[in-house]
Design an enzyme around this catalytic site. Sequence first.
Site, mmCIF file in Angstrom:
data_model
loop_
_atom_site.group_PDB
_atom_site.id
_atom_site.type_symbol
_atom_site.label_atom_id
_atom_site.label_comp_id
_atom_site.label_asym_id
_atom_site.label_seq_id
_atom_site.Cartn_x
_atom_site.Cartn_y
_atom_site.Cartn_z
ATOM 1 N N ALA A 79 32.298 20.194 138.893
ATOM 2 C CA ALA A 79 32.595 18.862 138.433
ATOM 3 C C ALA A 79 32.266 18.124 139.594
ATOM 4 O O ALA A 79 32.536 18.579 140.980
ATOM 5 C CB ALA A 79 33.905 18.649 137.996
ATOM 6 N N GLY A 93 33.359 23.344 137.140
ATOM 7 C CA GLY A 93 32.680 23.189 135.844
ATOM 8 C C GLY A 93 31.309 23.779 135.742
ATOM 9 O O GLY A 93 30.772 24.180 134.794
ATOM 10 N N GLU A 102 32.005 26.927 133.836
ATOM 11 C CA GLU A 102 32.479 26.757 132.840
ATOM 12 C C GLU A 102 31.234 26.192 132.120
ATOM 13 O O GLU A 102 31.150 26.413 130.725
ATOM 14 C CB GLU A 102 33.522 25.193 132.714
ATOM 15 N N GLU A 117 39.183 25.543 141.515
ATOM 16 C CA GLU A 117 39.920 24.341 141.462
ATOM 17 C C GLU A 117 41.389 24.257 141.895
ATOM 18 O O GLU A 117 41.768 23.193 142.486
ATOM 19 C CB GLU A 117 40.185 23.753 139.632
HETATM 20 C C1 HXC Z 1 30.392 16.747 144.609
HETATM 21 C C2 HXC Z 1 29.618 18.322 146.120
HETATM 22 C C3 HXC Z 1 30.264 19.512 145.284
HETATM 23 C C4 HXC Z 1 31.141 19.058 144.183
HETATM 24 C C5 HXC Z 1 28.977 20.447 146.737
HETATM 25 N N1 HXC Z 1 29.065 19.206 146.900
HETATM 26 N N2 HXC Z 1 29.909 20.835 145.715
HETATM 27 N N3 HXC Z 1 29.922 17.097 145.879
HETATM 28 N N4 HXC Z 1 31.256 17.601 143.982
HETATM 29 N N5 HXC Z 1 31.719 19.789 143.406
HETATM 30 C C6 HXC Z 1 28.013 18.231 148.090
HETATM 31 C C7 HXC Z 1 28.812 18.603 149.176
HETATM 32 O O1 HXC Z 1 29.693 17.605 149.508
HETATM 33 C C8 HXC Z 1 27.631 18.447 150.460
HETATM 34 O O2 HXC Z 1 27.200 17.055 150.100
HETATM 35 C C9 HXC Z 1 26.607 19.185 149.593
HETATM 36 O O3 HXC Z 1 27.043 19.109 148.326
HETATM 37 C C10 HXC Z 1 26.188 20.400 150.066
HETATM 38 O O4 HXC Z 1 27.418 20.964 150.094
HETATM 39 P P1 HXC Z 1 27.954 22.064 151.317
HETATM 40 O O5 HXC Z 1 29.289 22.080 151.232
HETATM 41 O O6 HXC Z 1 27.507 21.235 152.563
HETATM 42 O O7 HXC Z 1 27.270 23.430 150.932
HETATM 43 P P2 HXC Z 1 27.739 24.717 151.825
HETATM 44 O O8 HXC Z 1 28.220 24.844 153.054
HETATM 45 O O9 HXC Z 1 26.816 25.696 151.391
HETATM 46 O O10 HXC Z 1 29.054 25.108 150.724
HETATM 47 C C11 HXC Z 1 28.798 25.431 149.353
HETATM 48 C C12 HXC Z 1 29.978 25.243 148.350
HETATM 49 C C13 HXC Z 1 31.009 24.044 148.674
HETATM 50 C C14 HXC Z 1 30.898 26.524 148.778
HETATM 51 C C15 HXC Z 1 29.690 25.621 146.991
HETATM 52 O O11 HXC Z 1 30.063 22.822 148.766
HETATM 53 C C16 HXC Z 1 32.005 23.880 147.778
HETATM 54 O O12 HXC Z 1 33.067 24.425 148.127
HETATM 55 N N6 HXC Z 1 31.949 23.076 146.838
HETATM 56 C C17 HXC Z 1 32.975 22.628 146.270
HETATM 57 C C18 HXC Z 1 33.169 23.740 144.871
HETATM 58 C C19 HXC Z 1 34.412 23.439 144.037
HETATM 59 O O13 HXC Z 1 35.666 23.210 144.512
HETATM 60 N N7 HXC Z 1 34.012 22.973 142.891
HETATM 61 C C20 HXC Z 1 35.063 22.631 141.821
HETATM 62 C C21 HXC Z 1 35.244 21.153 141.632
HETATM 63 S S1 HXC Z 1 36.471 20.805 140.457
HETATM 64 P P3 HXC Z 1 26.973 16.149 152.053
HETATM 65 O O14 HXC Z 1 26.744 14.654 151.271
HETATM 66 O O15 HXC Z 1 28.212 16.447 152.503
HETATM 67 O O16 HXC Z 1 25.627 16.896 152.401
HETATM 68 C C22 HXC Z 1 35.810 21.363 139.014
HETATM 69 C C23 HXC Z 1 36.653 20.729 137.959
HETATM 70 C C24 HXC Z 1 35.939 20.865 136.602
HETATM 71 O O17 HXC Z 1 34.722 21.804 138.715
HETATM 72 C C25 HXC Z 1 36.684 20.177 135.651
HETATM 73 C C26 HXC Z 1 36.059 19.855 134.138
HETATM 74 C C27 HXC Z 1 36.795 18.919 133.281
#
Ligand code: HXC
Length: 257
Positions: free
Chosen positions: A65, A108, A111, A131
């Site tokens: 998400a 997400g 999911e 998460e």
């Molecule tokens: C918003 C995101 C994002 C996310 C990545 N980005 N994931 N932006 N929401 N979920 C953005 C980063 O901020 C970054 O933007 C760009 O994408 C590239 O990501 P990097 O981190 O620089 O890439 P990398 O180093 O290759 O790492 C990849 C990654 C990491 C390991 C996937 O991005 C990461 O850990 N992302 C979050 C994953 C996560 O926690 N997902 C769960 C979210 S909560 P900029 O502008 O800085 O370049 C969820 C709840 C669901 O999903 C509930 C449903 C109702």
Amino acid sequence: MPNNLLVDGPADGVRVFTLNRPDALNALNTELLGNLSRALDDAEADPDTRAVVITGSQKAFAAGADINEMAARDLVGILEDPRVAHWQRIDRFSKPIIAAVNGFALGGGCELAMHADILIAGENARFGQPEINLGIMPGAGGTQRLVRKVGESLAMHMALTGEPISATRALQAGLVSEICQPELTLERAVQIGQSIARKAPIAVRLTKESVRKANDMNLAEGLRFERHAFTVLAGTEDRQEGLDAFREKRKPRFTGR
Ligand code: HXC
């Protein structure tokens, strides 16, 4: 259609939806999920679309998400989150969905992949529910679908540690049905969609519904549902065509009647 969701087809009965927010690793914001939900409405209404493929990029199916959007919502904002209706729309889609997953399928994104009926993964795919690292938990089925797909121990491991699993582990655990080279993932998913598109549509629809009931019903209820669905098919022209074609040693011509 705004270009955070690219729509191709239908070609040979298959529509392909490509998540397209490369700068955010296809993070699922409200606009993208809304577009996906409306695209599914169109696909549902189109008799020439018999299956749908959802894919992302080589680097990310979807990294979750949209964290920025989520951070802006308080308790009431989460309670009234319009994305809930979009998730429900995806879940209600009556035609087969195939996910072609390369790279990150996290939170997400994992999911969303689990909303698909068939998952095909590239060797570089990473599935995870991270998460917990953000002080939250899965909210679009991650604790419920994951346990049904991979069992409680691995689901707990993933959801409590946030550690992702590889494509190979996902195959062993039954989360995905096939692994292929990342550059072939989409092609393989489309091939599977085309194969389904050649079957009798009502039989496909009832088969999907019946298999999915296995998660919602106990065995006796599920068997009853299956038997009713099987009986309903006896009233279709396509059943007659399928049986006739076999006996006449020819390919069936299904019409969806
Ligand atoms: C918003 C995101 C994002 C996310 C990545 N980005 N994931 N932006 N929401 N979920 C953005 C980063 O901020 C970054 O933007 C760009 O994408 C590239 O990501 P990097 O981190 O620089 O890439 P990398 O180093 O290759 O790492 C990849 C990654 C990491 C390991 C996937 O991005 C990461 O850990 N992302 C979050 C994953 C996560 O926690 N997902 C769960 C979210 S909560 P900029 O502008 O800085 O370049 C969820 C709840 C669901 O999903 C509930 C449903 C109702």
